[in-house]
Design an enzyme around this catalytic site. Structure first.
Site, PDB file in Angstrom:
ATOM      1  N   LYS A 102      25.678  31.600  44.853  1.00 54.78           N
ATOM      2  CA  LYS A 102      27.118  31.423  45.077  1.00 54.78           C
ATOM      3  C   LYS A 102      27.431  29.948  44.942  1.00 54.78           C
ATOM      4  CE  LYS A 102      30.687  34.046  46.159  1.00 54.78           C
ATOM      5  NZ  LYS A 102      30.890  35.458  45.773  1.00 54.78           N
ATOM      6  N   GLY A 214      46.599  44.067  50.306  1.00 61.78           N
ATOM      7  CA  GLY A 214      46.341  43.168  49.167  1.00 61.78           C
ATOM      8  C   GLY A 214      46.708  43.861  47.874  1.00 61.78           C
ATOM      9  N   GLY A 216      46.509  42.334  44.671  1.00 61.01           N
ATOM     10  CA  GLY A 216      46.111  41.435  43.583  1.00 61.01           C
ATOM     11  C   GLY A 216      45.328  42.213  42.553  1.00 61.01           C
ATOM     12  N   ASN A 217      44.387  41.543  41.897  1.00 57.45           N
ATOM     13  CA  ASN A 217      43.636  42.178  40.819  1.00 57.45           C
ATOM     14  C   ASN A 217      42.968  43.476  41.300  1.00 57.45           C
ATOM     15  OD1 ASN A 217      42.319  42.484  38.315  1.00 57.45           O
ATOM     16  ND2 ASN A 217      40.487  41.632  39.245  1.00 57.45           N
ATOM     17  N   ALA A 218      42.225  43.389  42.388  1.00 56.80           N
ATOM     18  CA  ALA A 218      41.476  44.558  42.847  1.00 56.80           C
ATOM     19  C   ALA A 218      42.399  45.601  43.501  1.00 56.80           C
ATOM     20  CB  ALA A 218      40.376  44.120  43.808  1.00 56.80           C
ATOM     21  N   GLY A 219      43.256  45.163  44.428  1.00 56.42           N
ATOM     22  CA  GLY A 219      44.095  46.096  45.193  1.00 56.42           C
ATOM     23  C   GLY A 219      45.115  46.833  44.337  1.00 56.42           C
TER      24      GLY A 219
HETATM   25  P1  NAD Z   1      43.740  38.285  44.158  1.00 56.23           P
HETATM   26  O1  NAD Z   1      43.927  36.848  44.462  1.00 56.23           O
HETATM   27  O2  NAD Z   1      44.046  38.807  42.803  1.00 56.23           O
HETATM   28  O3  NAD Z   1      44.636  39.151  45.189  1.00 56.23           O
HETATM   29  C1  NAD Z   1      44.636  38.956  46.562  1.00 56.23           C
HETATM   30  C2  NAD Z   1      45.814  39.723  47.151  1.00 56.23           C
HETATM   31  O4  NAD Z   1      45.802  39.560  48.559  1.00 56.23           O
HETATM   32  C3  NAD Z   1      47.202  39.252  46.689  1.00 56.23           C
HETATM   33  O5  NAD Z   1      48.015  40.379  46.476  1.00 56.23           O
HETATM   34  C4  NAD Z   1      47.723  38.492  47.890  1.00 56.23           C
HETATM   35  O6  NAD Z   1      49.155  38.540  47.961  1.00 56.23           O
HETATM   36  C5  NAD Z   1      47.106  39.275  49.016  1.00 56.23           C
HETATM   37  N1  NAD Z   1      47.056  38.524  50.257  1.00 56.23           N
HETATM   38  C6  NAD Z   1      46.833  37.210  50.455  1.00 56.23           C
HETATM   39  N2  NAD Z   1      46.940  36.917  51.767  1.00 56.23           N
HETATM   40  C7  NAD Z   1      47.214  38.093  52.387  1.00 56.23           C
HETATM   41  C8  NAD Z   1      47.432  38.454  53.731  1.00 56.23           C
HETATM   42  N3  NAD Z   1      47.435  37.543  54.709  1.00 56.23           N
HETATM   43  N4  NAD Z   1      47.637  39.746  53.991  1.00 56.23           N
HETATM   44  C9  NAD Z   1      47.679  40.671  52.997  1.00 56.23           C
HETATM   45  N5  NAD Z   1      47.502  40.378  51.733  1.00 56.23           N
HETATM   46  C10 NAD Z   1      47.279  39.102  51.431  1.00 56.23           C
HETATM   47  O7  NAD Z   1      42.252  38.648  44.598  1.00 56.23           O
HETATM   48  P2  NAD Z   1      41.344  39.862  44.122  1.00 56.23           P
HETATM   49  O8  NAD Z   1      40.565  39.466  42.941  1.00 56.23           O
HETATM   50  O9  NAD Z   1      42.159  41.114  44.075  1.00 56.23           O
HETATM   51  O10 NAD Z   1      40.303  39.924  45.344  1.00 56.23           O
HETATM   52  C11 NAD Z   1      40.670  40.496  46.581  1.00 56.23           C
HETATM   53  C12 NAD Z   1      39.435  40.622  47.449  1.00 56.23           C
HETATM   54  O11 NAD Z   1      38.482  41.418  46.757  1.00 56.23           O
HETATM   55  C13 NAD Z   1      38.718  39.299  47.765  1.00 56.23           C
HETATM   56  O12 NAD Z   1      38.126  39.397  49.043  1.00 56.23           O
HETATM   57  C14 NAD Z   1      37.638  39.238  46.733  1.00 56.23           C
HETATM   58  O13 NAD Z   1      36.539  38.437  47.151  1.00 56.23           O
HETATM   59  C15 NAD Z   1      37.256  40.699  46.645  1.00 56.23           C
HETATM   60  N6  NAD Z   1      36.588  41.013  45.383  1.00 56.23           N
HETATM   61  C16 NAD Z   1      37.258  40.976  44.218  1.00 56.23           C
HETATM   62  C17 NAD Z   1      36.584  41.237  43.034  1.00 56.23           C
HETATM   63  C18 NAD Z   1      37.309  41.244  41.721  1.00 56.23           C
HETATM   64  O14 NAD Z   1      36.689  41.597  40.723  1.00 56.23           O
HETATM   65  N7  NAD Z   1      38.585  40.908  41.672  1.00 56.23           N
HETATM   66  C19 NAD Z   1      35.205  41.553  43.061  1.00 56.23           C
HETATM   67  C20 NAD Z   1      34.535  41.603  44.281  1.00 56.23           C
HETATM   68  C21 NAD Z   1      35.251  41.321  45.447  1.00 56.23           C
END
Ligand code: NAD
Length: 424
Positions: A102, A214, A216-219
């Site tokens: 990491k 959430g 974002g990308n994943a949610g």
């Molecule tokens: P992202 O930045 O695209 O999205 C994050 C989302 O969380 C956004 O919609 C943001 O508005 C929301 N958010 C921020 N603060 C918040 C709060 N206080 N309450 C509620 N929502 C809030 O990130 P992502 O890539 O979707 O990743 C989200 C999580 O998934 C992270 O913990 C990341 O480590 C984990 N993850 C992602 C991936 C991936 O491929 N994207 C892979 C493994 C793990």
């Protein structure tokens, strides 16, 4: 307890069950290499800042080191060490031939211009280039880093080494050798696991009402895919708040509003002024992120931040299943409460491992010069996630432990098997 202390405590516990030798335990407690530098970056005003930067290479027994780089003010050595160890476990749980690493730079990218962030990315690679490479250590995006940043890092690495080596980093833009399907990989991976769990417990999709924190990308991808599969989506949120609708939300419509107005709640409210008539007509409610976590649902998907389910709110969680797409969304105390309540928690090292698995596919494509279609990627991802779920589920039953403990045991066991094979 710090994140790394938590890892050590879990490891010590697992060592007893797995009958690890003193040497094996010591090996798994200690990162192979800790790299720590201050990287100098020129700001747009001409001043120079020195930012703390880390790369921890935890264990490469099963394959080259693999793990993301985060740009975050709270990044520190303890956290990076813990995340590097968990990457080794995660790769072992999905049985891909990669180790764990990491990286992090401690600064707030929101206070930096794009050009400054590009210089931070290049400085990170200059600091650690000799330790990186397609067969040594392969970074990827993490919190506040993305495909564009991976592209800058690749170009800097190739300039330094004079080699064309797209496999030295994953999660890069498609035109630089990124994989199709990477953007939906984490969501699909989690959903393949949920589908396998659903079959194991024999519940139809329509009876599993989903709440996702959430967007974002994943949610957001998870919401859209689950909706298309027929799961009712009852609650969604972003950093500005959330919405709940017992009769179900349409994530595509929510996504459109989010893109246009930058907040999910704008479905029903402009800022603090809400359309009460529309809310009542649709049977919807505006909720806080805290309320989402304890809302009436069957599957809770934290997909935003760490430490969301804690001793303070875990007792009020109504979901029967927690699917951890976020990394570390449940604190150790929260975890204990959920276990007592018999909530099935599918841990992050399994639930979100679709991302690193498709990163591994990207690396394979870079090495072989192949380009897989998105369909091919998903066809290869599904059995990996289902097999990982089944192995974890089986281990949980065998040892009478939670899915989190089972995944940890499985990951450690596979790393130790590889260590023993190497030493024999
Ligand atoms: P992202 O930045 O695209 O999205 C994050 C989302 O969380 C956004 O919609 C943001 O508005 C929301 N958010 C921020 N603060 C918040 C709060 N206080 N309450 C509620 N929502 C809030 O990130 P992502 O890539 O979707 O990743 C989200 C999580 O998934 C992270 O913990 C990341 O480590 C984990 N993850 C992602 C991936 C991936 O491929 N994207 C892979 C493994 C793990």
């Amino acid at each position: 307890m710090s994140p790394f202390e938590n890892y050590l405590a879990r490891l010590t516990h697992a060592a007893g069950t797995l009958k690890l030798s003193k040497e094996e335990l010591e090996h798994l407690k200690t990162p192979d290499r800790i790299l720590e530098r201050h990287i100098e970056v020129k700001r747009d005003d001409g001043s120079v800042v020195a930012l703390p930067a880390y790369r921890v290479q935890f264990n490469n027994t099963r394959g080259p080191y693999k793990g993301g780089i985060r740009f975050h003010p709270a990044a520190d050595l303890d956290e990076v060490k813990a995340l590097a160890a968990l990457m080794a476990i995660k790769c072992a749980v999905v049985d891909i031939p990669m180790g764990g690493a990491k990286g992090g730079v401690a600064f707030n990218p929101k206070d930096y211009s794009k050009a400054e962030i590009e210089r931070v990315s290049q400085a990170f690679v200059r600091a650690f280039a000799e330790y990186l490479g397609a067969d040594k250590d392969i970074p990827a995006p993490d919190v506040y880093t993305n495909a564009e940043i991976m592209g800058w890092m690749l170009e800097e690495f190739q300039t330094i080494t004079g080699r064309t080596e797209p496999g030295m980093i994953t999660g890069k833009p498609i035109e630089l050798g990124g994989s199709l399907g990477r953007d939906t990989a984490t969501a699909w991976g989690a959903i393949y696991v949920l589908e396998a769990l659903r079959k194991a417990i024999g519940t139809p999709r329509r009876e599993l009402r989903v709440a996702i924190q959430g967007f974002g990308n994943a949610g957001a991808h998870a919401a859209e895919i689950l909706h298309a599969l027929g799961y009712p989506i009852v609650a969604l949120s972003d950093s500005k708040g959330g919405i709940y609708r017992a009769s179900g939300l349409n994530p595509e419509e929510v996504n459109r509003v989010k893109h246009e107005k930058d907040a999910i709640t704008e479905m029903y409210c402009q800022g603090t002024v809400c359309d009460l008539e529309k809310l009542e007509k649709e049977g919807a409610r505006i909720i806080t992120n805290a309320e989402l976590l304890t809302s009436d649902c069957d599957v809770l998907i934290p997909a935003a931040l760490d430490n969301q389910l804690t001793a303070k709110n875990a007792a009020d969680v109504k979901a029967k299943i927690v699917l951890e797409i976020a990394n570390g969304p449940t604190s150790p105390e929260g975890d204990r409460v959920l276990a007592e309540k018999k909530v099935i928690v599918i841990p992050d090292v399994l639930a979100n491992a679709g991302g690193v698995t498709v990163s591994y596919f990207e690396w394979l494509q870079n090495k072989s010069g192949e380009h897989w279609s998105e369909e091919e990627v998903m066809k290869k991802l599904q059995p990996i996630m289902v097999n990982a779920f089944e192995a974890v589920w089986h281990k949980a039953q065998e040892h009478h432990v939670t899915a989190r403990d089972a995944a940890f045991l499985l990951g450690v066991e596979r790393i130790v098997e590889a260590m023993r094979a190497k030493n024999s």
